[in-house]
Scaffold this active site. Structure first.
Site, PDB file in Angstrom:
ATOM      1  CE  LYS A 102       4.739  -3.489   4.298  1.00 30.59           C
ATOM      2  NZ  LYS A 102       5.370  -2.876   5.389  1.00 30.59           N
TER       3      LYS A 102
HETATM    4  N1  GLU Z   1       7.547   0.023   4.466  1.00 28.11           N
HETATM    5  C1  GLU Z   1       7.752   1.113   5.640  1.00 28.11           C
HETATM    6  C2  GLU Z   1       7.140   0.345   6.970  1.00 28.11           C
HETATM    7  O1  GLU Z   1       6.756  -0.756   7.005  1.00 28.11           O
HETATM    8  C3  GLU Z   1       7.435   2.170   5.061  1.00 28.11           C
HETATM    9  C4  GLU Z   1       5.838   2.790   4.917  1.00 28.11           C
HETATM   10  C5  GLU Z   1       5.799   4.151   4.412  1.00 28.11           C
HETATM   11  O2  GLU Z   1       6.886   4.711   4.326  1.00 28.11           O
HETATM   12  O3  GLU Z   1       4.734   4.195   4.173  1.00 28.11           O
HETATM   13  O4  GLU Z   1       6.920   1.078   7.768  1.00 28.11           O
END
Ligand code: GLU
Length: 412
Positions: A102
């Site tokens: 992240k």
């Molecule tokens: N930000 C989204 C999540 O928390 C999507 C992450 C992604 O598509 O890689 O799952």
């Protein structure tokens, strides 16, 4: 409690069930790499603004790391660390061939002009381009970022590494994005709500629902549930809670918000209550689809819903989780409930790598298939071992990461 402490507490409850030794817990909890970078960019008036950017790469035992980029004032290293580990468990529970990561920047993007947002994003890429890539770590949208930000990110990354749209997902459909990615997280929440309620013998028409947040996730979840005959009696955003005991006209609200810069402010087709009133309404199903830590020990006793679906990441803290469980309130955990987004991100990455395009129908069908399988596995595990859906989901996820780690030789 720090966000990473909360996530790790849920991890340990599942690890206890799995009788996992201490050394392995430490290995699986510890992120592979945490990077903090300076992001200095020029404001439109010529001033230089300096903020901090982060990327935490949590685990790659099951594949390249995957996870969004969040632009929000609360973003800090610990929050990103917690969200990165949730991505590892999320990709594992739906069995995508990915690990977890992240990233983000601690800033309110609404205070920036479009040009400033673009400049900031490009500087961020300059700082982290070496550690992300289609085979190592693939970013995506999260709170405060969208397909446009993904497009700038890709363009800047390709200046260093050459053409490779699979470096990031959630791109505009015209620019190697996947059809259905934008609606995917909300649609997934809706699909899973339908499955869960069927299991507990509640008909959609009887399920009075409230959704906190009307951003990308909340609005698409509301729309899906409205179209599936759920009476959506309340939705909220920062401007307030919009309520109608007989059910809101979600399609009208959806178009209103699109025309109104993604805000419900000024919508007059419903009774207006304070934003914080939504959580405590007398309803059957509550869907927090905004920030983390909104249900804590302070307000857990006031929640009247019988079922909670965690569309946001980390909306229920562990103390609240315990209190809600004691009252028999069922919670579908974030790592499963909001996995629709990363699932369609995976489909986008696959399409990019194959230079092939799927139809929207195919995306939707495969999403349904992936989430159904994960839901059935979690449901069975929870029933067989008499553990909560959260513990069952964490057990499945951790077990898979453990297996991959062992197959790779034991140290990941
Ligand atoms: N930000 C989204 C999540 O928390 C999507 C992450 C992604 O598509 O890689 O799952």
């Amino acid at each position: 409690m720090q966000p990473s402490e909360s996530t790790n507490l849920y991890f340990h409850i599942a690890a206890d069930q799995l009788k996992m030794p201490e050394w392995l817990r430490r290995l699986l909890i510890t992120p592979k790499r945490e990077v903090t970078v300076q992001v200095a960019f020029e404001r439109d008036n010529g001033d230089v603004e300096t903020v901090l950017g982060y990327r935490v790469q949590h685990d790659n035992a099951r594949g390249p790391m995957k996870g969004g980029l969040r632009y929000h004032p609360t973003v800090n290293l610990d929050e990103v660390r917690a969200l990165a580990s949730l991505m590892t468990w999320k990709t594992a529970v739906v069995d995508l061939p990915y690990g977890g990561a992240k990233g983000g920047i601690g800033i309110d993007p609404k205070t920036l002009s479009k040009k400033e947002l673009e400049r900031m994003t490009r500087v961020f890429v300059d700082q982290i381009h070496e550690i992300v890539g289609p085979d190592s770590d693939i970013p995506a949208p999260d709170m405060g970022t969208n397909h446009e930000v993904m497009s700038w990110f890709r363009n800047q990354w390709e200046k260093y590494h050459g053409f490779n749209p699979a470096v990031i997902t959630g791109k505009p459909v015209e620019e190697y994005g996947a059809k259905g990615r934008e609606e995917a997280t909300g649609r997934g929440v809706g699909l899973l709500a339908v499955k869960l309620l069927k299991r507990i013998n509640v008909r959609p028409e009887q399920c009075r629902t409230a959704i906190q947040g009307f951003g990308n996730v909340g609005s698409h979840a509301s729309k899906f549930l409205f179209e599936s005959a759920f009476p959506v009696v309340a939705v909220s955003d920062v401007s307030g809670t919009y309520f109608n005991s007989k059910g809101l006209n979600i399609l009208e609200m959806f178009s209103y918000s699109i025309k109104n810069n993604n805000r419900l402010e000024g919508y007059s087709g419903a009774e207006k209550l304070p934003a914080e009133a939504l959580l405590e309404l007398d309803i059957d199903l509550l869907i927090p689809a905004a920030l983390g830590d909104v249900i804590t020990k302070e307000n857990a006793d006031k929640i009247r819903a019988k079922t909670i679906i965690e569309a946001a990441n980390g909306p229920v803290d562990p103390e609240a989780d315990e209190k809600l469980a004691a009252r028999g309130i069922m919670i579908l955990p974030d790592i499963l409930a909001n996995a629709g987004g990363v699932t369609v991100s995976y489909f986008e990455w696959v399409q990019n790598r194959q230079h092939y395009r799927w139809s929207l129908d195919r995306v939707r069908q495969e999403l349904d298939h992936t989430l159904s399988e994960a839901f059935e596995n979690v449901w069975q595990q929870s029933a067989t071992l008499s553990v909560s859906l959260r513990t069952a989901a964490f057990m499945l996820a951790i077990g898979r990461v453990q297996r991959a780690t062992e197959l790779a030789g034991g140290t990941g």
